[in-house]
Design a protein around this motif. Structure first.
Motif, PDB file in Angstrom:
ATOM      1  N   TRP A   1      -3.987   8.313  -2.279  1.00  0.00           N
ATOM      2  CA  TRP A   1      -4.685   7.353  -1.279  1.00  0.00           C
ATOM      3  C   TRP A   1      -5.779   6.628  -1.839  1.00  0.00           C
ATOM      4  O   TRP A   1      -6.030   5.538  -1.808  1.00  0.00           O
ATOM      5  CB  TRP A   1      -5.340   8.042  -0.207  1.00  0.00           C
ATOM      6  CG  TRP A   1      -4.222   8.680   0.993  1.00  0.00           C
ATOM      7  CD1 TRP A   1      -3.397   9.389   0.825  1.00  0.00           C
ATOM      8  CD2 TRP A   1      -3.807   8.148   2.111  1.00  0.00           C
ATOM      9  NE1 TRP A   1      -2.626   9.674   1.763  1.00  0.00           N
ATOM     10  CE2 TRP A   1      -2.891   8.728   2.756  1.00  0.00           C
ATOM     11  CE3 TRP A   1      -4.336   6.847   2.877  1.00  0.00           C
ATOM     12  CZ2 TRP A   1      -2.187   8.390   3.906  1.00  0.00           C
ATOM     13  CZ3 TRP A   1      -4.055   6.592   4.079  1.00  0.00           C
ATOM     14  CH2 TRP A   1      -2.865   7.448   4.587  1.00  0.00           C
TER      15      TRP A   1
ATOM     16  N   SER B   1      -7.750   9.289   4.161  1.00  0.00           N
ATOM     17  CA  SER B   1      -6.862  10.583   3.541  1.00  0.00           C
ATOM     18  C   SER B   1      -7.494  11.796   3.888  1.00  0.00           C
ATOM     19  O   SER B   1      -6.710  12.793   4.328  1.00  0.00           O
ATOM     20  CB  SER B   1      -6.430  10.259   2.210  1.00  0.00           C
ATOM     21  OG  SER B   1      -7.792  10.496   1.173  1.00  0.00           O
TER      22      SER B   1
ATOM     23  N   PHE C   1       0.960  -1.088   0.000  1.00  0.00           N
ATOM     24  CA  PHE C   1      -0.096  -0.019  -0.092  1.00  0.00           C
ATOM     25  C   PHE C   1       1.008   1.225   0.212  1.00  0.00           C
ATOM     26  O   PHE C   1       0.491   2.289  -0.691  1.00  0.00           O
ATOM     27  CB  PHE C   1      -0.993   0.166   1.300  1.00  0.00           C
ATOM     28  CG  PHE C   1      -1.906   1.198   1.368  1.00  0.00           C
ATOM     29  CD1 PHE C   1      -2.937   1.151   0.597  1.00  0.00           C
ATOM     30  CD2 PHE C   1      -1.509   2.205   1.926  1.00  0.00           C
ATOM     31  CE1 PHE C   1      -3.981   2.416   0.621  1.00  0.00           C
ATOM     32  CE2 PHE C   1      -2.291   3.576   2.087  1.00  0.00           C
ATOM     33  CZ  PHE C   1      -3.485   3.283   1.521  1.00  0.00           C
TER      34      PHE C   1
ATOM     35  N   SER D   1      -9.604   3.936   2.071  1.00  0.00           N
ATOM     36  CA  SER D   1      -8.241   4.849   2.010  1.00  0.00           C
ATOM     37  C   SER D   1      -8.778   6.323   1.740  1.00  0.00           C
ATOM     38  O   SER D   1      -8.067   7.100   2.231  1.00  0.00           O
ATOM     39  CB  SER D   1      -7.513   4.262   1.291  1.00  0.00           C
ATOM     40  OG  SER D   1      -8.153   4.367  -0.164  1.00  0.00           O
TER      41      SER D   1
ATOM     42  N   GLY E   1      -5.867   2.807  -2.787  1.00  0.00           N
ATOM     43  CA  GLY E   1      -6.794   1.664  -2.296  1.00  0.00           C
ATOM     44  C   GLY E   1      -7.601   0.976  -3.261  1.00  0.00           C
ATOM     45  O   GLY E   1      -8.074  -0.122  -2.941  1.00  0.00           O
TER      46      GLY E   1
ATOM     47  N   SER F   1     -12.181  -0.955  -0.160  1.00  0.00           N
ATOM     48  CA  SER F   1     -10.846  -0.271   0.332  1.00  0.00           C
ATOM     49  C   SER F   1     -10.560   1.076  -0.322  1.00  0.00           C
ATOM     50  O   SER F   1      -9.849   1.850   0.320  1.00  0.00           O
ATOM     51  CB  SER F   1      -9.929  -1.475  -0.584  1.00  0.00           C
ATOM     52  OG  SER F   1      -8.502  -0.772  -0.398  1.00  0.00           O
TER      53      SER F   1
END
Length: 158
Positions: A94, A123, A67, A119, A98, A115
């Motif tokens: 981000w 962020s 990541f 994320s 994700g 996801s």
């Protein structure tokens, strides 16, 4: 003129991979050691906790490192393309990371969407926190001591 962070992009991607791996391994150790202690028979608790850490910490650290690499690669690409460091250059990498992390695992579009949105929300939260901390005026929190003047209003040195 290019952004100053663009010059160090290959180095920051490698640094991010290492830092994210260590953070993931430490976090996984803190989570999986007590879990291994709890889910084992009485005579083997310490060994089971260590075994749980040995099995799970590299896996979680590697996932977090992947990541971090995706995040920094997208951030460097955004800085290179837009030549500015603003809200979008912070948040969109981000979101893109994700999206990219669960795709090779074949978990499906629902996992990718969850996801990406998770994320993205982290962020925005991190950017808001960074923005608020940056606006705090430290000088107003700790004012300098005032010089005590005499009753006439002028200070006198002896």
């Amino acid at each position: 003129m290019p952004h100053p962070d663009i010059k160090r992009c290959p180095d920051c991607i490698i640094d991010s991979a290492g830092c994210c791996f260590v953070a993931g391994a430490i976090g996984a150790s803190a989570y999986h050691f007590p879990k291994g202690l709890y889910n084992s028979p009485n005579g083997q608790r310490l060994a089971a906790g260590a075994r749980a850490v040995r099995i799970n910490a590299p896996r979680v650290g590697g996932s977090l490192a992947a990541f971090g690499v995706c995040l920094e690669a997208f951030r460097c690409a955004m800085l290179s393309a837009r030549k500015t460091d603003d809200f979008w250059s912070y948040v969109l990498p981000w979101f893109a990371a994700g999206i990219c992390v669960p795709v090779p695992l074949g978990r499906g579009p629902r996992a990718v969407a969850i996801s990406a949105l998770t994320s993205l929300s982290f962020s925005v939260l991190a950017y808001g926190l960074r923005f608020c901390i940056g606006r705090v005026d430290v000088a107003s929190l700790f004012p300098p001591p005032s010089v005590d003047s005499g009753p006439s209003g002028s200070s006198r040195e002896d």
